[in-house]
Motif scaffolding. Sequence first.
Motif, PDB file in Angstrom:
ATOM      1  N   MET A   1      43.529 -36.882  21.108  1.00  0.00           N
ATOM      2  CA  MET A   1      43.102 -38.093  21.816  1.00  0.00           C
ATOM      3  C   MET A   1      42.556 -39.135  20.845  1.00  0.00           C
ATOM      4  SD  MET A   1      43.644 -37.014  24.934  1.00  0.00           S
ATOM      5  CE  MET A   1      42.800 -38.214  25.949  1.00  0.00           C
ATOM      6  N   SER A   2      42.466 -38.787  19.561  1.00  0.00           N
ATOM      7  CA  SER A   2      41.796 -39.645  18.582  1.00  0.00           C
ATOM      8  C   SER A   2      42.515 -40.947  18.352  1.00  0.00           C
ATOM      9  CB  SER A   2      41.651 -38.896  17.252  1.00  0.00           C
ATOM     10  OG  SER A   2      40.856 -37.747  17.387  1.00  0.00           O
ATOM     11  N   LYS A   3      43.820 -40.883  18.068  1.00  0.00           N
ATOM     12  CA  LYS A   3      44.561 -42.080  17.675  1.00  0.00           C
ATOM     13  C   LYS A   3      45.093 -42.831  18.899  1.00  0.00           C
ATOM     14  CE  LYS A   3      44.234 -39.949  13.680  1.00  0.00           C
ATOM     15  NZ  LYS A   3      43.120 -40.142  12.783  1.00  0.00           N
ATOM     16  N   SER A   4      45.693 -42.089  19.834  1.00  0.00           N
ATOM     17  CA  SER A   4      46.348 -42.728  20.973  1.00  0.00           C
ATOM     18  C   SER A   4      45.366 -43.415  21.903  1.00  0.00           C
ATOM     19  CB  SER A   4      47.150 -41.689  21.762  1.00  0.00           C
ATOM     20  OG  SER A   4      48.111 -41.065  20.939  1.00  0.00           O
ATOM     21  N   PHE A   5      44.139 -42.889  21.976  1.00  0.00           N
ATOM     22  CA  PHE A   5      43.175 -43.411  22.945  1.00  0.00           C
ATOM     23  C   PHE A   5      41.855 -43.820  22.299  1.00  0.00           C
ATOM     24  CE2 PHE A   5      45.958 -40.321  25.119  1.00  0.00           C
ATOM     25  CZ  PHE A   5      46.585 -41.188  26.000  1.00  0.00           C
ATOM     26  N   ASN A   6      41.837 -43.927  20.970  1.00  0.00           N
ATOM     27  CA  ASN A   6      40.659 -44.394  20.225  1.00  0.00           C
ATOM     28  C   ASN A   6      39.420 -43.550  20.478  1.00  0.00           C
ATOM     29  OD1 ASN A   6      42.105 -46.564  19.053  1.00  0.00           O
ATOM     30  ND2 ASN A   6      41.782 -47.820  20.872  1.00  0.00           N
ATOM     31  N   LEU A   7      39.625 -42.249  20.630  1.00  0.00           N
ATOM     32  CA  LEU A   7      38.506 -41.326  20.861  1.00  0.00           C
ATOM     33  C   LEU A   7      38.245 -40.448  19.638  1.00  0.00           C
ATOM     34  CD1 LEU A   7      39.081 -40.240  24.565  1.00  0.00           C
ATOM     35  CD2 LEU A   7      36.907 -41.033  23.619  1.00  0.00           C
ATOM     36  N   ALA A   8      38.444 -41.008  18.443  1.00  0.00           N
ATOM     37  CA  ALA A   8      38.344 -40.195  17.225  1.00  0.00           C
ATOM     38  C   ALA A   8      36.984 -39.515  17.105  1.00  0.00           C
ATOM     39  CB  ALA A   8      38.621 -41.062  15.998  1.00  0.00           C
ATOM     40  N   GLY A   9      35.903 -40.250  17.357  1.00  0.00           N
ATOM     41  CA  GLY A   9      34.571 -39.667  17.235  1.00  0.00           C
ATOM     42  C   GLY A   9      34.235 -38.692  18.344  1.00  0.00           C
ATOM     43  N   GLY A  10      34.976 -38.744  19.448  1.00  0.00           N
ATOM     44  CA  GLY A  10      34.724 -37.831  20.557  1.00  0.00           C
ATOM     45  C   GLY A  10      35.169 -36.414  20.253  1.00  0.00           C
ATOM     46  N   ARG A  11      36.109 -36.252  19.308  1.00  0.00           N
ATOM     47  CA  ARG A  11      36.616 -34.957  18.890  1.00  0.00           C
ATOM     48  C   ARG A  11      37.166 -34.153  20.065  1.00  0.00           C
ATOM     49  NH1 ARG A  11      38.558 -36.124  15.826  1.00  0.00           N
ATOM     50  NH2 ARG A  11      38.979 -34.094  14.904  1.00  0.00           N
ATOM     51  N   ILE A  12      38.326 -34.582  20.542  1.00  0.00           N
ATOM     52  CA  ILE A  12      38.965 -33.854  21.624  1.00  0.00           C
ATOM     53  C   ILE A  12      40.479 -33.957  21.499  1.00  0.00           C
ATOM     54  CG2 ILE A  12      38.796 -35.841  23.220  1.00  0.00           C
ATOM     55  CD1 ILE A  12      38.414 -33.647  25.480  1.00  0.00           C
ATOM     56  N   GLY A  13      41.142 -32.850  21.788  1.00  0.00           N
ATOM     57  CA  GLY A  13      42.594 -32.755  21.794  1.00  0.00           C
ATOM     58  C   GLY A  13      42.969 -31.494  22.546  1.00  0.00           C
ATOM     59  N   PHE A  14      44.184 -31.003  22.320  1.00  0.00           N
ATOM     60  CA  PHE A  14      44.595 -29.762  22.971  1.00  0.00           C
ATOM     61  C   PHE A  14      45.807 -29.196  22.258  1.00  0.00           C
ATOM     62  CE2 PHE A  14      46.820 -33.194  25.189  1.00  0.00           C
ATOM     63  CZ  PHE A  14      48.126 -32.734  25.298  1.00  0.00           C
ATOM     64  N   VAL A  15      46.036 -27.891  22.482  1.00  0.00           N
ATOM     65  CA  VAL A  15      47.257 -27.233  22.045  1.00  0.00           C
ATOM     66  C   VAL A  15      47.963 -26.729  23.291  1.00  0.00           C
ATOM     67  CG1 VAL A  15      46.096 -25.008  21.645  1.00  0.00           C
ATOM     68  CG2 VAL A  15      48.285 -25.502  20.524  1.00  0.00           C
ATOM     69  N   ALA A  16      49.290 -26.879  23.298  1.00  0.00           N
ATOM     70  CA  ALA A  16      50.098 -26.500  24.453  1.00  0.00           C
ATOM     71  C   ALA A  16      51.287 -25.677  23.990  1.00  0.00           C
ATOM     72  CB  ALA A  16      50.595 -27.750  25.185  1.00  0.00           C
ATOM     73  N   GLY A  17      51.736 -24.765  24.858  1.00  0.00           N
ATOM     74  CA  GLY A  17      52.968 -24.041  24.557  1.00  0.00           C
ATOM     75  C   GLY A  17      52.842 -22.544  24.679  1.00  0.00           C
ATOM     76  N   ASN A  18      53.421 -21.820  23.737  1.00  0.00           N
ATOM     77  CA  ASN A  18      53.567 -20.374  23.807  1.00  0.00           C
ATOM     78  C   ASN A  18      52.259 -19.681  24.202  1.00  0.00           C
ATOM     79  OD1 ASN A  18      53.331 -17.613  22.129  1.00  0.00           O
ATOM     80  ND2 ASN A  18      55.419 -17.904  22.877  1.00  0.00           N
TER      81      ASN A  18
END
Length: 399
Positions: free
Chosen positions: A239-256
């Motif tokens: 979420m850091s680059k696409s939504f300017n939430l770099a300092g919020g430290r949030i993302g996800f892993v998806a898949g297997n």
Amino acid sequence: MKKSWRAEKLDRLGSSIFAEVSGWKREAVAAGLNVIDLSIGSPDQPPAPEVRQALADAALRPDAYAYPGTKGSRGYLSKVAAWMAYRFGVEVNPETELLSLMGTQDGLGHLALSLCNPGDIAMIPNPGYPVYAAGLAVAGVEPYLMPLREERGYLPDFDAIPDEVWRSAKFMLLNYPSNPLSAVADLAFYEHAVAAAKRHGVLIVHDLAYSEMAFDGFRPPSILQVEGAQDVAVEFHSMSKSFNLAGGRIGFVAGNAEAVSAMTELKGNIDFGVFLPVQEAAIAALERDMTGTVAPVDGLYERRRDLFLSALEAEGWIVPKPKATMFVWAKLPPMRWEMAEPWNSRRISREMLARQGVAVIPGDAFGSEGEGYVRIALVEDEAKLLEAAQRIGRFIRGE
């Protein structure tokens, strides 16, 4: 006898180029220079007002300060699943095929610890983002470096990888759109990658942190769009680059599901997840994106790309336009003055900062194949980018 309180494995990490460049910046400021910092890929824009409002409202709730849980809140994971379906047409199960992360660096740094045993092999790109190699070093995993070169569009040559490496490797790490290369890949490339992974029993790990930052009408695909990819692939999103939430430290892993489960198990012993108000902000960002009525961030960076590279060309440095990311990957400029020692990536980067106050990252910091290049981040406004180009021109001329 004094014992060492420093782990020997840290020697395998090497020095952090970002800490090193920070030291150069301090020296430049101390020398009286006004530094234009194009080194770190940290967005200079805030999140959208409704995203900040969601964060503020959630932070005021008295129930927001309990441990959030490693997996991620049901609301966040459900919204991520909805966004993956909206953006890529990919169905993922929030219960078994998703894990929240404190940004993709968190997940990539812990990846090898959860998937590999010491002495295992993993295939990573060269050049590649430094955490790829650092995660292997901490886990005691041996890297097989896949050279990424301009003549192949910075794509790996799967056929050139020895059979022994394919047999031994646990996973292959891919990153498109790429940091630092700004290279892109199409769905046909991922189909080839998935087929190779299935033949050899290798997990594909795809870092898609820049999925929403592409130009000239290109929309980066997800590897999970390939039929059967979830049998052999996981994908990291930020979420850091696409939504300017770099300092919020949030993302996800998806898949297997097996790989996601392994990462969940490891992180369950390390942390308690992402602060709930930050998850609420991420939900608001994804909801806003799915309305289809707001301007994406890629337009901003496309304008900056065009302006900056035109200004550089006017100064005598012609750089091809990248198709994605917030970065420019540029061959060293045509220097018109000589030093006692030959120019290389690190020397040019340091001298440019010391003499003109423009900070960039030397390409060799991302691997041996990065020598001869620098990475420039488009993270300042247009006026500063124009000034940076003019300063770079003076540096090239030796003024």
